[in-house]
Motif scaffolding. Sequence first.
Motif, short mmCIF file in Angstrom:
data_model
loop_
_atom_site.label_atom_id
_atom_site.label_comp_id
_atom_site.label_asym_id
_atom_site.label_seq_id
_atom_site.Cartn_x
_atom_site.Cartn_y
_atom_site.Cartn_z
N LYS A 295 57.88 86.23 42.30
CA LYS A 295 57.16 87.22 41.53
C LYS A 295 55.88 87.68 42.21
CE LYS A 295 56.64 85.05 37.74
NZ LYS A 295 56.21 84.92 36.35
N ASP A 296 55.36 86.87 43.12
CA ASP A 296 54.11 87.22 43.77
C ASP A 296 54.34 87.70 45.20
OD1 ASP A 296 52.94 86.29 41.47
OD2 ASP A 296 52.70 84.27 42.25
N ARG A 297 55.57 88.14 45.46
CA ARG A 297 55.92 88.53 46.84
C ARG A 297 55.15 89.76 47.25
NH1 ARG A 297 62.16 89.41 48.76
NH2 ARG A 297 61.76 89.85 50.95
N ASP A 298 54.60 89.71 48.47
CA ASP A 298 53.82 90.85 48.97
C ASP A 298 54.73 91.85 49.64
OD1 ASP A 298 51.76 92.43 49.67
OD2 ASP A 298 51.04 91.20 51.32
N GLY B 273 54.05 93.28 36.07
CA GLY B 273 53.68 94.69 36.26
C GLY B 273 52.20 94.93 36.39
N TYR B 274 51.40 93.89 36.15
CA TYR B 274 49.96 94.04 36.26
C TYR B 274 49.41 93.56 37.59
CZ TYR B 274 50.12 95.64 31.56
OH TYR B 274 50.42 96.40 30.44
N HIS B 275 50.30 93.28 38.57
CA HIS B 275 49.85 93.11 39.94
C HIS B 275 49.11 94.38 40.38
CE1 HIS B 275 52.89 89.85 40.58
NE2 HIS B 275 52.03 89.48 41.52
N LEU B 276 48.06 94.25 41.12
CA LEU B 276 47.48 95.41 41.79
C LEU B 276 48.47 95.91 42.83
CD1 LEU B 276 43.78 94.25 42.34
CD2 LEU B 276 44.67 95.74 40.53
N THR B 277 48.49 97.19 43.07
CA THR B 277 49.40 97.75 44.06
C THR B 277 48.95 97.34 45.47
OG1 THR B 277 48.13 99.79 44.36
CG2 THR B 277 49.77 99.76 42.58
N ALA C 288 43.17 89.72 50.59
CA ALA C 288 43.75 90.21 49.34
C ALA C 288 45.27 90.19 49.39
CB ALA C 288 43.24 91.62 49.03
N HIS C 289 45.84 90.64 50.49
CA HIS C 289 47.30 90.64 50.63
C HIS C 289 47.83 89.20 50.75
CE1 HIS C 289 48.47 94.89 50.90
NE2 HIS C 289 47.29 95.09 51.48
N ALA C 290 47.12 88.38 51.50
CA ALA C 290 47.57 86.99 51.69
C ALA C 290 47.53 86.21 50.39
CB ALA C 290 46.71 86.31 52.74
N ARG C 291 46.58 86.55 49.52
CA ARG C 291 46.41 85.83 48.26
C ARG C 291 47.04 86.56 47.08
NH1 ARG C 291 42.73 82.31 47.10
NH2 ARG C 291 44.24 81.95 45.44
N ARG C 292 47.91 87.52 47.35
CA ARG C 292 48.53 88.25 46.25
C ARG C 292 49.21 87.26 45.31
NH1 ARG C 292 52.73 93.45 46.34
NH2 ARG C 292 51.63 94.60 44.72
N GLY C 293 48.88 87.38 44.03
CA GLY C 293 49.32 86.39 43.05
C GLY C 293 48.15 85.62 42.46
N ALA C 294 47.00 85.63 43.16
CA ALA C 294 45.79 85.04 42.61
C ALA C 294 45.28 85.92 41.48
CB ALA C 294 44.73 84.90 43.70
N ALA C 295 44.44 85.36 40.63
CA ALA C 295 43.98 86.10 39.44
C ALA C 295 43.30 87.41 39.80
CB ALA C 295 43.06 85.21 38.61
N PHE C 296 42.53 87.42 40.90
CA PHE C 296 41.79 88.63 41.25
C PHE C 296 42.69 89.74 41.77
CE2 PHE C 296 41.88 86.51 45.37
CZ PHE C 296 42.01 87.55 46.28
N MET D 193 49.13 77.22 50.62
CA MET D 193 47.97 78.05 50.91
C MET D 193 47.72 79.16 49.89
SD MET D 193 46.86 76.44 53.42
CE MET D 193 45.48 77.50 53.80
N ASN D 194 48.66 79.32 48.95
CA ASN D 194 48.46 80.37 47.94
C ASN D 194 48.88 79.89 46.55
OD1 ASN D 194 47.79 82.89 46.88
ND2 ASN D 194 49.83 83.71 47.20
N ASP D 195 50.16 79.62 46.35
CA ASP D 195 50.67 79.30 45.02
C ASP D 195 49.96 78.11 44.38
OD1 ASP D 195 52.85 81.27 45.02
OD2 ASP D 195 53.72 80.01 46.57
N LEU D 196 49.83 77.02 45.12
CA LEU D 196 49.26 75.82 44.52
C LEU D 196 47.74 75.88 44.43
CD1 LEU D 196 51.64 73.12 46.04
CD2 LEU D 196 51.77 74.30 43.83
N ILE D 197 47.11 76.70 45.27
CA ILE D 197 45.68 76.96 45.09
C ILE D 197 45.48 77.71 43.77
CG2 ILE D 197 43.71 78.27 45.98
CD1 ILE D 197 44.75 77.73 48.80
N ASN D 198 46.34 78.71 43.54
CA ASN D 198 46.28 79.42 42.26
C ASN D 198 46.56 78.46 41.11
OD1 ASN D 198 45.90 81.75 43.77
ND2 ASN D 198 48.05 82.35 43.67
#
Length: 251
Positions: A248-251, A73-77, A90-98, A211-216
């Motif tokens: 869980k990190d689906r955009d 629930g703490y994903h940014l909208t 930002a959208h492509a990396r949704r799920g990253a800490a930032f 390109m996203n999950d494993l970088i995170n």
Amino acid sequence: MEEQVDRLVQKAWDKFQNTPKSKRLMIACSGIPGSGKTTLAAKVASRLNDLWHHGSPGLASDPGVAIFLPMDGYHLTRAQLSAMPDPNTAHARRGAAFTFDAPAFLALVKKLREPICPETGTVYAPSFDHAVKDPVPDDIPIATEARIIVFEGNYLSLGKGAPEWKEAAELMDELWFVDVEMDVARQRLIKRHVESGIASTEEEAANRADMNDLINGKDIIDGRLEVHEMVYSKEDREWQPEEQAIDKDRD
């Protein structure tokens, strides 16, 4: 894996017995995407409630003493991501800490860390609606009776980046980290992305994982604080991560 779960449940239960009634026992379960941390946290919370009901039989409606609390629930909208200087990234990396609201998560942790007194009311946390792909504010009630909080999320033992992650981790009673081989996590993620519909092919799913999950995941490992427990996840019939079925990190 089940032996590890049993040991952690017993450890948490023993620690809870020595926790003053004015305090909550707060456990943070973290790990890289695809590690199985969701499965672990949910199982631990469920089994702690089984112990509670066994020792204190009461009303069937008694929800128990433990609650499983994901940080989804703490994903940014999506609107907040679009307002960033580089919205495409930002959208492509949704799920990253930032792409999470770390200050809001820290505020929740601080609220739950406050002593429980007669005036203490229900605290609410956000959930994540996968249909609309955005958080739902104040959707998870945390009653005063919920005195064991089992948090779950990628960044709950992160010591680098936004200082709020480190401060939240330091407020926990226990930090648990689910360790997994990258290749195992990658195969789980590919399967999860295809089954959830975020990717139409395994190739597309693999690209998202790489390109996203494993970088995170690398950031999570490189920035991990010292934890109280390392849990080792592997492929076996006893351990089928529930998060495989949820992106869980689906955009």
